[in-house]
Write a protein that holds these residues in place. Structure first.
Motif, PDB file in Angstrom:
ATOM      1  N   TYR A  76       1.061  -5.777   5.533  1.00 42.06           N
ATOM      2  CA  TYR A  76       0.013  -5.306   4.622  1.00 42.06           C
ATOM      3  C   TYR A  76      -0.616  -3.989   5.079  1.00 42.06           C
ATOM      4  CZ  TYR A  76      -0.260  -9.672   1.905  1.00 42.06           C
ATOM      5  OH  TYR A  76       0.006 -10.728   1.064  1.00 42.06           O
ATOM      6  N   GLU A  77      -0.307  -3.576   6.311  1.00 39.47           N
ATOM      7  CA  GLU A  77      -0.964  -2.385   6.871  1.00 39.47           C
ATOM      8  C   GLU A  77       0.020  -1.438   7.554  1.00 39.47           C
ATOM      9  OE1 GLU A  77      -3.940  -3.892   9.491  1.00 39.47           O
ATOM     10  OE2 GLU A  77      -5.087  -4.851   7.904  1.00 39.47           O
ATOM     11  N   THR A 135      -7.668  -3.888  -4.320  1.00 38.01           N
ATOM     12  CA  THR A 135      -7.871  -5.257  -4.793  1.00 38.01           C
ATOM     13  C   THR A 135      -9.261  -5.351  -5.415  1.00 38.01           C
ATOM     14  OG1 THR A 135      -8.930  -6.157  -2.794  1.00 38.01           O
ATOM     15  CG2 THR A 135      -6.504  -6.045  -2.810  1.00 38.01           C
ATOM     16  N   PHE A 189      -4.680  -2.794   0.665  1.00 41.33           N
ATOM     17  CA  PHE A 189      -3.403  -2.893   1.360  1.00 41.33           C
ATOM     18  C   PHE A 189      -2.806  -1.501   1.514  1.00 41.33           C
ATOM     19  CE2 PHE A 189      -3.407  -7.038  -1.089  1.00 41.33           C
ATOM     20  CZ  PHE A 189      -3.875  -7.785  -0.010  1.00 41.33           C
ATOM     21  N   THR A 198       0.873  -0.407   2.386  1.00 39.48           N
ATOM     22  CA  THR A 198       2.218  -0.914   2.626  1.00 39.48           C
ATOM     23  C   THR A 198       3.249   0.160   2.306  1.00 39.48           C
ATOM     24  OG1 THR A 198       2.528  -1.714   0.370  1.00 39.48           O
ATOM     25  CG2 THR A 198       1.432  -3.211   1.913  1.00 39.48           C
TER      26      THR A 198
END
Length: 200
Positions: free
Chosen positions: A31-32, A40, A47, A49
């Motif tokens: 996620y990072e 979100t 996130f 990604t």
């Protein structure tokens, strides 16, 4: 017909958390680990990604109309501060409505009469979108009730050695799945999807 799915990030040795319900610093690295931002509904949760995983997250968000979770997760997250990060209504399976909460509002519906009722309520809310089921105990109950259509796994290259499986204490094992029906290679993660075979 509304599709019911479950998904989780999983270690190569099959765990969605370590024995103390932790290990997320390893499981959720994907996620990072990129430079594509995905916002979100929670302002402090963004996130970062790979582009591939960002598309995967965006697709998941767009096709999800409601979630079903257990009371334990609801309590652990303090109700996500009032709204789930996916910005969809959440049906909480519980024995009783938590203190200070209404039985139903725009963000949460508390269902006290079992998993079948929770799934039906979530399908009504989701309409023509999917119902997502949180992993762990609730996912096990849903698959044992014959109500789950697909299993999605975000497989990450770590071995936890011990921990909590996605389907703990499954009473209908072995249960074969079809697929993978989808394989998406992200950075530090492989997004997999499988179809649950009907046991009827």
């Amino acid at each position: 017909m509304t599709k019911v799915t479950t998904g989780a990030t999983m270690s190569l040795d099959g765990y969605i958390a370590d024995p103390s319900h932790g290990g997320f610093e390893y499981l959720f690295q994907w996620y990072e680990n990129g430079d594509v931002e995905t916002l979100t509904a929670t302002p402090e949760l963004t996130f970062r990604t790979s582009a591939v995983s960002a598309r995967h997250i965006r697709d998941l968000t767009e096709r999800t109309g409601a979630l079903v979770v257990g009371r334990r997760l609801f309590d652990m997250t303090n109700g996500w501060g009032g709204r789930h990060p996916l910005d969809v209504p959440v049906v909480v399976v519980t024995h009783s409505v938590p203190d200070g909460w209404e039985p139903e509002n725009d963000s949460f519906v508390f269902v006290t009469d079992g998993i079948e009722s929770a799934i039906e309520r979530a399908k009504t809310i989701a309409g023509d979108k999917e119902v997502g089921v949180n992993g762990g105990t609730i996912a096990t109950q849903v698959i044992q009730a014959g109500l789950l259509d697909e299993v999605h796994v975000d497989l990450v290259p770590v071995l936890l050695g011990d921990g909590i499986p996605l389907f703990a204490d499954l009473k209908i094992a072995p249960l074969q799945l079809d697929g993978p029906i989808s394989v998406v290679e992200g950075t530090g993660v492989t997004h997999l999807a499988y179809r649950v075979r009907s046991t009827a």
